[in-house]
Design a protein around this motif. Sequence first.
Motif, PDB file in Angstrom:
ATOM      1  N   GLN A   1      15.567 -66.674   7.408  1.00  0.00           N
ATOM      2  CA  GLN A   1      14.553 -67.817   7.547  1.00  0.00           C
ATOM      3  C   GLN A   1      14.346 -68.038   8.975  1.00  0.00           C
ATOM      4  N   GLN A   2      15.380 -68.198   9.795  1.00  0.00           N
ATOM      5  CA  GLN A   2      15.027 -68.277  11.208  1.00  0.00           C
ATOM      6  C   GLN A   2      14.424 -67.070  11.966  1.00  0.00           C
ATOM      7  N   MET A   3      14.721 -65.981  11.399  1.00  0.00           N
ATOM      8  CA  MET A   3      14.137 -64.737  11.858  1.00  0.00           C
ATOM      9  C   MET A   3      12.682 -64.741  11.591  1.00  0.00           C
ATOM     10  N   GLY A   4      12.258 -65.244  10.551  1.00  0.00           N
ATOM     11  CA  GLY A   4      10.796 -65.517  10.031  1.00  0.00           C
ATOM     12  C   GLY A   4      10.530 -64.515   8.501  1.00  0.00           C
ATOM     13  N   VAL A   5      11.867 -64.445   8.105  1.00  0.00           N
ATOM     14  CA  VAL A   5      11.602 -63.752   6.627  1.00  0.00           C
ATOM     15  C   VAL A   5      11.232 -64.815   5.697  1.00  0.00           C
ATOM     16  N   GLN A   6      10.135 -64.696   4.778  1.00  0.00           N
ATOM     17  CA  GLN A   6       9.591 -65.808   4.089  1.00  0.00           C
ATOM     18  C   GLN A   6       9.923 -65.519   2.828  1.00  0.00           C
ATOM     19  N   HIS A   7      10.766 -64.420   2.230  1.00  0.00           N
ATOM     20  CA  HIS A   7      11.128 -64.479   0.820  1.00  0.00           C
ATOM     21  C   HIS A   7      12.360 -63.821   0.863  1.00  0.00           C
ATOM     22  N   ILE A   8      13.286 -64.539   0.143  1.00  0.00           N
ATOM     23  CA  ILE A   8      14.717 -63.957  -0.120  1.00  0.00           C
ATOM     24  C   ILE A   8      15.166 -64.338  -1.560  1.00  0.00           C
ATOM     25  N   TRP A   9      15.723 -63.248  -2.048  1.00  0.00           N
ATOM     26  CA  TRP A   9      16.102 -63.082  -3.401  1.00  0.00           C
ATOM     27  C   TRP A   9      17.762 -63.130  -3.458  1.00  0.00           C
ATOM     28  N   VAL A  10      18.530 -63.815  -4.098  1.00  0.00           N
ATOM     29  CA  VAL A  10      20.046 -63.777  -4.184  1.00  0.00           C
ATOM     30  C   VAL A  10      20.228 -63.431  -5.741  1.00  0.00           C
ATOM     31  N   ILE A  11      20.759 -62.324  -6.007  1.00  0.00           N
ATOM     32  CA  ILE A  11      20.790 -61.885  -7.536  1.00  0.00           C
ATOM     33  C   ILE A  11      22.494 -61.694  -7.647  1.00  0.00           C
ATOM     34  N   ASP A  12      22.964 -62.545  -8.649  1.00  0.00           N
ATOM     35  CA  ASP A  12      24.373 -62.399  -9.214  1.00  0.00           C
ATOM     36  C   ASP A  12      24.404 -61.314 -10.431  1.00  0.00           C
ATOM     37  N   PRO A  13      24.620 -60.209 -10.326  1.00  0.00           N
ATOM     38  CA  PRO A  13      24.702 -59.272 -11.475  1.00  0.00           C
ATOM     39  C   PRO A  13      25.702 -59.816 -12.777  1.00  0.00           C
ATOM     40  N   GLU A  14      26.843 -60.190 -12.277  1.00  0.00           N
ATOM     41  CA  GLU A  14      27.880 -60.697 -13.143  1.00  0.00           C
ATOM     42  C   GLU A  14      27.321 -61.905 -14.152  1.00  0.00           C
ATOM     43  N   THR A  15      26.694 -62.772 -13.715  1.00  0.00           N
ATOM     44  CA  THR A  15      26.240 -64.047 -14.349  1.00  0.00           C
ATOM     45  C   THR A  15      24.572 -63.924 -14.612  1.00  0.00           C
ATOM     46  N   ARG A  16      24.017 -62.747 -14.040  1.00  0.00           N
ATOM     47  CA  ARG A  16      22.442 -62.916 -14.262  1.00  0.00           C
ATOM     48  C   ARG A  16      21.654 -63.776 -13.616  1.00  0.00           C
ATOM     49  N   GLU A  17      22.317 -64.546 -12.623  1.00  0.00           N
ATOM     50  CA  GLU A  17      21.521 -65.743 -12.229  1.00  0.00           C
ATOM     51  C   GLU A  17      20.724 -65.155 -10.862  1.00  0.00           C
ATOM     52  N   ILE A  18      19.761 -65.690 -10.553  1.00  0.00           N
ATOM     53  CA  ILE A  18      18.878 -65.394  -9.314  1.00  0.00           C
ATOM     54  C   ILE A  18      18.328 -66.670  -8.858  1.00  0.00           C
ATOM     55  N   TRP A  19      18.457 -66.774  -7.416  1.00  0.00           N
ATOM     56  CA  TRP A  19      18.306 -67.656  -6.736  1.00  0.00           C
ATOM     57  C   TRP A  19      17.044 -67.125  -5.802  1.00  0.00           C
ATOM     58  N   THR A  20      16.059 -68.079  -5.414  1.00  0.00           N
ATOM     59  CA  THR A  20      15.048 -67.417  -4.529  1.00  0.00           C
ATOM     60  C   THR A  20      14.886 -68.519  -3.318  1.00  0.00           C
ATOM     61  N   ALA A  21      14.389 -68.174  -2.117  1.00  0.00           N
ATOM     62  CA  ALA A  21      13.997 -68.863  -1.055  1.00  0.00           C
ATOM     63  C   ALA A  21      12.519 -68.481  -0.711  1.00  0.00           C
ATOM     64  N   ALA A  22      11.697 -69.576  -0.537  1.00  0.00           N
ATOM     65  CA  ALA A  22      10.286 -69.061   0.032  1.00  0.00           C
ATOM     66  C   ALA A  22      10.066 -69.954   1.470  1.00  0.00           C
ATOM     67  N   GLY A  23       9.672 -69.511   2.412  1.00  0.00           N
ATOM     68  CA  GLY A  23       9.308 -70.232   3.602  1.00  0.00           C
ATOM     69  C   GLY A  23      10.644 -70.772   4.147  1.00  0.00           C
ATOM     70  N   GLN A  24      10.835 -71.971   4.372  1.00  0.00           N
ATOM     71  CA  GLN A  24      11.926 -72.759   4.849  1.00  0.00           C
ATOM     72  C   GLN A  24      12.738 -73.509   3.751  1.00  0.00           C
ATOM     73  N   GLU A  25      12.280 -73.219   2.410  1.00  0.00           N
ATOM     74  CA  GLU A  25      13.131 -73.875   1.487  1.00  0.00           C
ATOM     75  C   GLU A  25      14.497 -73.331   1.153  1.00  0.00           C
ATOM     76  N   GLY A  26      15.319 -74.037   0.967  1.00  0.00           N
ATOM     77  CA  GLY A  26      16.720 -73.732   0.603  1.00  0.00           C
ATOM     78  C   GLY A  26      16.608 -72.832  -0.878  1.00  0.00           C
ATOM     79  N   LEU A  27      17.774 -72.255  -1.062  1.00  0.00           N
ATOM     80  CA  LEU A  27      17.814 -71.513  -2.150  1.00  0.00           C
ATOM     81  C   LEU A  27      17.624 -72.222  -3.506  1.00  0.00           C
TER      82      LEU A  27
END
Length: 177
Positions: free
Chosen positions: A119-145
């Motif tokens: 985010q500090q670099m300027g990436v506006q979208h981030i996905w974190v994917i857990d293949p074991e639990t099938r959970e996904i978290w997202t962050a957009a802009g400066q929001e947290g996951l």
Amino acid sequence: MATAVHILVEEYLRSSYEPDCDYVDGELQERNLGEQYHSLVQKMVAVIFSVTRKQWGLRSLTEQRVQVSARRYRIPDVCVVRSSDPIEPILHTPPVLCVEVLSPEDRFARIQQRVQEYQQMGVQHIWVIDPETREIWTAAGQEGLRPFTGNALPVPGVSAAISVADIFAEIDEAPRS
């Protein structure tokens, strides 16, 4: 990595590691990967973006060095850039999207640090994917996951979405041991 390995940034940039390591303030940091669930999810995300690259105007890169700050280089599992962006040996232009696929050894605090650096670099979208639990978290802009609970992840900058089921398709289709 059992003991911290400290090197100059110039040496890091001249070297290759198998698998590649993050570089954080002079220290090489090993990345957690190598398990099949991790590999399958990473591949599926990259393939989906690769197959749609012309339609969406986006290009996927796996395990690409990204300079997030002067003394930090991270290697997202998948990063997505605009097709119109120049090809850089090391990304200095913020990707449209960075995707981190969790391994069993990953700690959420460590992932959150990576997200903040993207985010500090300027990436506006981030996905974190857990293949074991099938959970996904997202962050957009400066929001947290935030937990993602939908059936399809919106593709940044495009009127399209990626089915969550497609991301996990190969895992679901594989025989269980």
